[in-house]
Each structure stands twice: as C-alpha cells, then as structure tokens.
Design an enzyme around this catalytic site. Structure first.
Site, PDB file in Angstrom:
ATOM      1  N   HIS A 103      -3.624  -4.743   0.245  1.00  9.82           N
ATOM      2  CA  HIS A 103      -2.919  -5.365   1.373  1.00  9.82           C
ATOM      3  C   HIS A 103      -2.986  -6.888   1.237  1.00  9.82           C
ATOM      4  CE1 HIS A 103      -2.253  -1.812   3.955  1.00  9.82           C
ATOM      5  NE2 HIS A 103      -3.350  -1.353   3.379  1.00  9.82           N
TER       6      HIS A 103
ATOM      7  N   GLU B 276      -1.445  -9.054   2.788  1.00  2.67           N
ATOM      8  CA  GLU B 276      -1.307  -9.745   4.081  1.00  2.67           C
ATOM      9  C   GLU B 276      -2.648 -10.194   4.667  1.00  2.67           C
ATOM     10  OE1 GLU B 276      -0.652  -6.533   3.502  1.00  2.67           O
ATOM     11  OE2 GLU B 276      -1.079  -5.237   5.212  1.00  2.67           O
TER      12      GLU B 276
ATOM     13  N   CYS C  80       0.834  -1.203   0.000  1.00  2.00           N
ATOM     14  CA  CYS C  80       0.000   0.000   0.000  1.00  2.00           C
ATOM     15  C   CYS C  80       0.874   1.261   0.000  1.00  2.00           C
ATOM     16  CB  CYS C  80      -0.970  -0.042   1.175  1.00  2.00           C
ATOM     17  SG  CYS C  80      -2.419   0.994   0.902  1.00  2.00           S
TER      18      CYS C  80
END
Ligand code: GLN
Length: 540
Positions: free
Chosen positions: A516, A518, A387
C-alpha cells in the site's frame, strides 16, 4: 529537555477535527525543530483496528512495524513527516490485555489488581515507552471520543495523574464544537462550556480550548467562553473551517498557540522556525490544472459521508502527488457493482485521466472491478492498483489475454483450477482456525526493483521498502505466462520470492503494487507511484 506531553481531548461531539488539531499542534512544534511524536488512544475493546469494517470505523492505517491502527495515525505521520510505531497506538483492549497478562505472571506480586490505579498506570507506562522509543521532546496525545463518555474516563485519569506528578510537563487542550443553529443564526458557546465543566469533573482543567466551528470565534463569545470555563481569553483559540486541512497549523499559530503552550510547559522556543510546511500549504491553493481520477471499488455503499474516511490515505496520496504537479485532482467514487449490472457502462471510464483500484477484501463487486481494469488496459487509461488492485489486474490479464477463463483468487473461489492469486499454508491455517486479528502480512517489507522499468525510474532507487496488509499472494507458477503476455513483475521481495509490483509494457502507465504505497505518501514527499499516475494522467 524533558518530554512535554500535550493531551488533546474532545468535547461536544466527535468528528470535528480533533485528529487534525492534534497533528497541527505537533507540526507547529516540529516547525521549531523539536522532535515531535504522537499517540492515538482508542477507547474501544478491539485490540487493533484491523478487525473493524472500514465503512464503520474508517481506514485501517498500517505502521512500519505492522500495527493495524486508526486513521488518525496516518494524519500524524503526514503532518509530522515521521514514522510512528505500534507503541504510538493503544486501545482499551490492548491495555486490559497487558494488565491481565501481567497479573497472570505475578507481576503485581500478590496485590489486588484494580481498574484504578492499575489501568491508568499501564496507560502512563505506554505513553512514556512511546516517548522513549521515538525520543520525543514533544508528545501529542489524542484521547478518542469526547469528555463525558464512560469509555475514556480511565485515560483522563491517566492524564490527571501525569499532570499531578509533573505539572510543568503536561498540558490539556480541549477541542470544543461551536454550533451555529440555523434557526438562531448565532454561534453558541454553551455546549463547549458544558464540555469544559465535564472535563473538570475528571479533575482536569483545560489549559487551552480550540473552538471548532464553521466560523471564527468573535471577541464577545471568546470572552464569554473564557469566563465560564475559568480561563484567560487568549487561551481560547479559534479554528474555523479551512479550505485545506494543511492550513490549520498556520491558523492556530497566528493565534500564538505555540507561545501559549511553551509558556505552560516551560519550553524555550527557538527564534527561527521552518516555513517548509506553510509553503506547501500555500501551494495547495495555487494549483490550476484539473485532473479527473476514478476510484473503482466497494465500501462506497453507505453514502458520501463515510468515503473520505475509508480511503483517507489514498485520497491524500492523490492530493499530494497532484499538488506537486500543479494540479487539482477531482476524485470520483464508482461502485464496481454498477459495471456488473451494466457492463457497457465501463466505457464511461474514458472520461477520466486515471483509474485507481484500492485495497479490498471478499467477492462483492469483483467482476465489475475486473471489467474496469480491462478497460484501462485496453484503452490506455493510466492505472494504479493498490494491493487487491494488483491481484485483480493479474487475474484480468490471465483471463482476457491468456484465455484462462476461470483464473481467480482463492479468496473468492477456493476451488479454482487456476489460482493466479493463492494463499500460503501458514495463512491458510490462520483462516481455517479463525485467527484473523493481526495475522495478515503486515508492515514494511523490502522489495528490489527492475532496472529499466518505469517504476524503478520513478523511485530513483533499486531497493525500496513498503507497507503491506494482505493475506493472499501472486502464485509464481503463473509468472512466466503472465510476463510473456506483457505484464512484468518489476518489483520482487527477494527473501521470499514474492511478487510486489507489476508494470504493463506498451501502456502509458499501468502499475500495481502488492503493498500500500498510500501509507507512505507525505505532503512534503509525494509518493512515486502516485506521481507516476498523475504525470501520466496530465499527459492524457
Ligand atoms: N484481499 C486481498 C488479500 O488479502 C487484498 C487485500 C488488500 O487489498 N489490502 O490479499
């Protein structure tokens, strides 16, 4: 099967692993093949976690449908290997907001609207809606905070009401802390006894106590706790510290927690269960290759204790990718302000096998991050920008390769003549009128990947969907220049022509994503972008 609800409530103190216990209980039922979902209840007034500082509250976890939730939602998604939604998350702010909105629209048909019963009724309705939406056979529900606090009383009342109505469908698990005071050297049961009694004051009796502590609970203490908490000793389950959180389901299951809960909830457990999870957990201890990953950013200022919470999904995503590649990734947190005070120290990054710049907001430490990215770009250090980490990589290249010295993001320099990262008019209006809560670009968006790119090969797919949480975007006016300089946009959201993924040519691994990744890494399914970083790191 009727939905079975397992409430997990904390006693004594927070931060002892109630979230991981909740996730583990869910995982155990998932291993048996049940459809399991989870709810997190946060008893604060904020409508969501999006307006809270991650240093104070921990990471903001974003769901597919764009809710900004508590980090525990990430633990549940990772353990259950399933998507959760906005309906799986509630805060006191949210509950009151809808009761007040309903009152304004005459929903209560002229009745006096009261804290009890209307607030617990709203809570129950939300729990049942979440169960329906996720088709949950087993729903684990974590009530934030600990028993005895003002804040969560109405949620305990909701649990009490549900248990009264459907005694066979609701179980109560109390996670109590078992301290070993250093001057005594002995494990004490009293705090958890008090917690169990405080729970009784709310009209609830614990069905199971999970005794959390550094060490396992021994027999005399188990018996003592059982006696004073009005329970059978076998309903007290010990949860000592484990090397990896992923071992906890096996630890609880060894003590037959699924059988205990199944008996209470009249669930018929199938003979067979999946061992996929426990196999993964044993992989964790079998890794042998070492890998050093530097994470450069801010939000590190308050010391080691908060770190793990502010970036929990990033940490877990690195772990998952490393474990599947037989490696143990040691992460080092580097405050980017150090690279501003002492720019030459950036060369220390050559000692690492990879660099991550995680998400972030605002100006502090930005120049240090840009220095770090430059070092990674020029010295073949594998890089993954998440990001803000992608936005700043574009700015770095514009400045240092294209020579656009004042290239910037309007987030930090609203008047820059070269807004590499800019803001669309709707978002500008949000900022101008202080409409911050829940207004970023949030949740899942589609992205098309470019054939022939490394990123496309890692995903093994042309179309992907990933979760977002940001307000600013890459400015397409600079696209051609940036691409001519070697930084390609290999992921694009076609619908709105938004740049989503960058990849640098002639570099072992230099990738950034506007989303993102993750949030979608799971222990059983490591994320391609993190796998790419780890693989490149191992080669280095
Ligand atoms: N501050 C940047 C934005 O709002 C990046 C946000 C992030 O990294 N999550 O666009």
């Amino acid at each position: 099967m009727r939905t079975k609800y397992i409430f997990v409530i904390g006693g004594v103190l927070s931060g002892v692993g109630k979230g991981i216990t909740t996730a583990s209980i869910g995982r155990i039922f998932k291993n048996y093949g049940f459809n399991v979902s989870a709810i997190k209840i946060d008893p604060y007034i904020n409508v969501d976690a999006g307006t809270m500082n991650p240093v104070e509250h921990g990471e903001v976890f974003v769901t597919e449908d764009g809710d900004e939730t508590d980090q525990d939602m990430g633990n549940y998604e990772r353990f259950l290997d399933t998507d959760l939604f906005s309906t799986n998350y509630m805060t006191t702010g949210r509950v009151y907001q809808s009761v007040i909105e309903k009152e304004r629209s005459m929903f209560y048909k002229g009745h006096c609207v009261q804290v009890v019963p209307h607030i617990p009724f709203e809570v129950i309705e939300r729990i049942e809606t979440a169960a329906k939406k996720t088709k949950a056979e087993v729903m684990v529900i974590e009530i934030g905070g600990t028993v005895g606090e003002y804040e969560n009383i109405l949620y305990l009342e909701a649990a009490r009401m549900m248990k009264l109505d459907h005694p066979d469908d609701v179980a109560i698990v109390l996670v109590g802390y078992m301290p070993v005071p250093s001057h005594l050297g002995e494990m004490k049961t009293k705090p958890t006894q008090h917690a169990a009694r405080t729970l009784n004051n709310s009209g609830l009796q614990a069905d199971i106590i999970v005794a959390r502590g550094k060490y396992a609970l021994d027999k005399p203490r188990k018996e003592k706790l059982a006696l004073f908490c009005w329970m059978k000793p076998e309903n007290i389950v010990s949860a000592p510290d484990v090397e990896s959180i992923y071992e906890l389901p096996a630890v609880l299951e060894k003590q037959n927690i699924s059988k205990l809960l199944a008996k209470l909830l009249k669930i018929k457990l199938p003979e067979k269960k999946s061992t996929e999870w426990d196999k993964f957990a044993t992989k964790v201890s079998a890794v042998h290759k070492k890998l050093k990953i530097a994470v450069v950013g801010k939000y590190f200022a308050t010391g080691d204790f908060t770190l793990a919470d502010s970036y929990i999904s990033v940490i877990q995503a690195v772990k998952h990718a490393a474990i599947w590649n037989g490696a143990d990734a040691e992460m080092t947190w580097i405050d980017s302000e150090g690279f501003e005070k002492d720019p030459a120290s950036v060369k220390d990054l050559k000692n690492y096998d990879g660099l991550i710049v995680p998400g972030g907001f605002g100006t502090r430490g930005i120049e240090g991050i840009i220095n770090a990215i430059r070092f990674a770009r020029e010295n073949n250090v594998p890089y993954l920008g998440l990001c803000y980490g992608m936005q700043l990589a574009c700015i770095e290249l514009a400045r240092n390769v294209l020579g656009i010295k004042d290239a910037h993001t309007v987030e930090c320099d609203p008047g820059t003549k070269n807004p590499i990262i800019h803001i669309n008019p709707m978002q500008a209006k949000n900022v101008a009128s202080n409409r911050y809560g829940g207004t970023m670009r949030l949740g899942a968006y589609d992205c098309e990947l470019k054939k022939g790119s490394k990123v496309r090969a890692l995903y093994g797919s042309d179309h992907i969907s990933e979760r977002h949480r940001h307000r600013y975007e890459f400015n397409n006016d600079f696209r051609e220049q940036i691409e001519n300089a070697g930084l390609e946009f290999v992921g694009v959201n076609k619908e709105k022509n938004l740049m989503e993924v960058i990849e640098l040519k002639n570099h072992p691994y230099f990738v950034g994503s506007q989303f993102h990744p993750e949030f979608k890494s799971r222990p059983l399914h490591p994320h391609p972008l993190f796998v790419g970083l780890i693989k490149a790191g191992l080669k280095k």
